[in-house]
Design a protein around this motif. Structure first.
Motif, PDB file in Angstrom:
ATOM      1  N   ARG A 331       3.498  83.449  61.590  1.00 30.94           N
ATOM      2  CA  ARG A 331       3.823  84.418  62.625  1.00 30.94           C
ATOM      3  C   ARG A 331       2.829  85.574  62.677  1.00 30.94           C
ATOM      4  O   ARG A 331       2.490  86.060  63.766  1.00 30.94           O
ATOM      5  N   ASN A 332       2.334  86.021  61.517  1.00 32.38           N
ATOM      6  CA  ASN A 332       1.566  87.268  61.478  1.00 32.38           C
ATOM      7  C   ASN A 332       0.065  87.089  61.275  1.00 32.38           C
ATOM      8  O   ASN A 332      -0.702  88.006  61.567  1.00 32.38           O
ATOM      9  N   ILE A 333      -0.391  85.955  60.765  1.00 34.53           N
ATOM     10  CA  ILE A 333      -1.827  85.741  60.545  1.00 34.53           C
ATOM     11  C   ILE A 333      -2.284  84.653  61.505  1.00 34.53           C
ATOM     12  O   ILE A 333      -2.128  83.456  61.221  1.00 34.53           O
ATOM     13  N   THR A 334      -2.824  85.067  62.634  1.00 35.26           N
ATOM     14  CA  THR A 334      -3.203  84.116  63.678  1.00 35.26           C
ATOM     15  C   THR A 334      -4.628  83.617  63.524  1.00 35.26           C
ATOM     16  O   THR A 334      -4.952  82.499  63.948  1.00 35.26           O
ATOM     17  N   GLN A 335      -5.523  84.417  62.946  1.00 35.26           N
ATOM     18  CA  GLN A 335      -6.914  84.000  62.749  1.00 35.26           C
ATOM     19  C   GLN A 335      -7.027  83.211  61.449  1.00 35.26           C
ATOM     20  O   GLN A 335      -6.384  83.538  60.450  1.00 35.26           O
ATOM     21  N   ARG A 336      -7.862  82.142  61.452  1.00 38.79           N
ATOM     22  CA  ARG A 336      -8.067  81.363  60.242  1.00 38.79           C
ATOM     23  C   ARG A 336      -8.574  82.273  59.125  1.00 38.79           C
ATOM     24  O   ARG A 336      -9.570  82.996  59.292  1.00 38.79           O
TER      25      ARG A 336
END
Length: 443
Positions: A331-336
């Protein structure tokens, strides 16, 4: 009554009294000695009075100052400085008894010194805290005696000082140059051969012997009429998250510190190295819920935010909820990102319960699971077994050690990187893995 508080009778006075009592007993057998013993008693009383007079005649005999650091570094030796100024005009003997914080449980602390007249003496001792939090110092007590050594006068200074203990920032200084230095072998950092190069362009430069011929820029070469090559650099601004399991499995002690404290110290260092490498560093912890979050950024105040965040990480003795961790990351870490997960697995069954969540995290991010060897089993494994009970213990210990290696292979089978390390090598091995990932462009 108040003036008697700093007055202390020394052991030498009592030894002298015992000697005189014995001589009095002997004088009953040899009466000729009686007057001599009475004279010795008068001399003892006179010397005691004189000793008291010279110690208490001046109001300001000595001055003591305890100099504390702004904060203590957890798991490291921290120097405590003492400065003692002698105002007496004759040599004195001192005994320093510092009331150090109760966390250290030290009950026999003392420093004995002889001070020259009208001089300043610098003293130093070291403390190694093994838990984070507030450490309260009591009084700095200094007992002064003269050459007679019959009585002592107590001076007290610096009452009620408090120093917070933070994660090991001393390690930050030790590894601070790793990110910008190529001489890493002295710290145990392995050199990693680059496989290819990253595609983040830096500049065009003249060709020198050893440059990759595949990077020749033919347009620039034609303009300059000499060989020019493209120079690339490691990709920057990649998010690096240190995720710390603060469940009950991380409470296991090693050399005074818990596994949680070792993980916190390593997370602080790797965050600093990542920022030096121009990456974004962040941290958070989890158990029943995700807490202590510092979002991965690259700003001047980031290390202070991470240090404050790690200061408050404490185990809650619950079993960690990896499902909650997976949902929060999704939910909170969208970037690899590179996820450095500090946890501990003792058995293969324990890994299998959490493996679906780890595989879910690894689909979107580069996951490195960091867990610990049980070094307490080494003695059982390497010592020769002589009884049936010792054979049984050795087999069980070898089984647990073998399961740790099986966990590494199981994670590798699903494309999840892992670090199996001892607590004292945790920081070095974590930096090694980070530099390896950067060098190979895996992120």
């Amino acid at each position: 009554m108040k003036r008697l508080k700093p007055f202390y009778i020394q052991n030498r006075f009592f030894y002298a009294c015992i000697g005189i009592m014995i001589l009095f007993i002997i004088s009953f057998v040899f009466p000729v000695w009686f007057n001599t013993v009475r004279l010795l008693l008068l001399v003892l009383v006179a010397l005691t009075f004189l000793d008291t007079l010279i110690l208490f005649a001046t109001k300001r005999g000595i001055k003591g100052v305890r100099t504390l650091p702004e904060k203590l570094s957890n798991g490291d030796q921290n120097p405590i400085h003492l400065s003692i100024e002698n105002f007496y005009t004759f040599p004195i003997y001192i005994r320093v008894i510092d009331e150090i914080p109760v966390q250290f449980q030290v009950r026999n602390f003392k420093i004995d010194r002889k001070l020259a007249p009208s001089s300043i003496t610098k003293l130093e001792y070291e403390l190694r805290p093994t838990e984070r939090g507030e450490y309260h110092f009591g009084k700095l007590n200094i007992y002064v005696s003269s050459v007679f050594g019959l009585v002592a006068r107590r001076f007290s200074f610096n009452d009620g000082e408090m120093v917070p203990t933070y994660p090991s920032f001393i390690q930050l200084r030790k590894y601070n140059l790793l990110a910008i230095s190529n001489n890493l072998n002295q710290y145990g950092i392995k050199k990693v051969r680059k496989l290819g190069h990253t595609m983040e362009f830096e500049q065009i430069k003249e060709y020198v012997l050893g440059d990759d011929l595949r990077t020749i820029n033919w347009k620039a070469t034609a303009k300059k009429n000499q060989l020019m090559v493209n120079q690339y650099q490691d990709e920057k601004s990649q998010p690096i998250y240190s995720v710390i399991d603060k469940g009950r499995v991380m409470k296991m002690p090693f050399d005074g510190l818990s596994l949680l404290d070792y993980a916190i110290n390593a997370a602080l260092v790797i965050s600093n190295v990542a920022l030096k490498k121009q990456d974004k560093a962040g941290i958070f912890s989890f158990s029943k819920k995700v807490e202590n979050r510092v979002v991965a950024e690259r700003r001047s105040s980031q290390m202070n935010l991470i240090l404050e965040g790690l200061y408050n990480v404490n185990t809650d003795f619950f079993e960690s909820d990896f499902g909650r961790l997976y949902a929060d990351i999704k939910r909170n870490i969208t970037q690899r990102s590179l996820i450095l997960l500090y946890t501990n697995f003792e058995t293969l069954d324990g890994l299998h319960r959490q493996l679906p969540y780890l595989k879910g995290i690894a689909k979107s991010h580069l996951l490195v699971v960091i867990f610990f060897k049980n070094t307490e089993l080494n003695n059982l494994i390497h010592n020769k077994a002589e009884t049936v009970q010792q054979v049984y213990d050795k087999v069980i210990a070898e089984k647990f050690a073998f399961e740790k290696r099986l966990i590494v292979n199981e994670l590798k089978k699903y494309g999840i990187y892992s670090i199996l390390t001892t607590p004292e090598n945790l920081t070095i091995d974590t930096i090694n893995k980070y530099l390896e990932i950067k060098a190979r462009g895996l992120l």
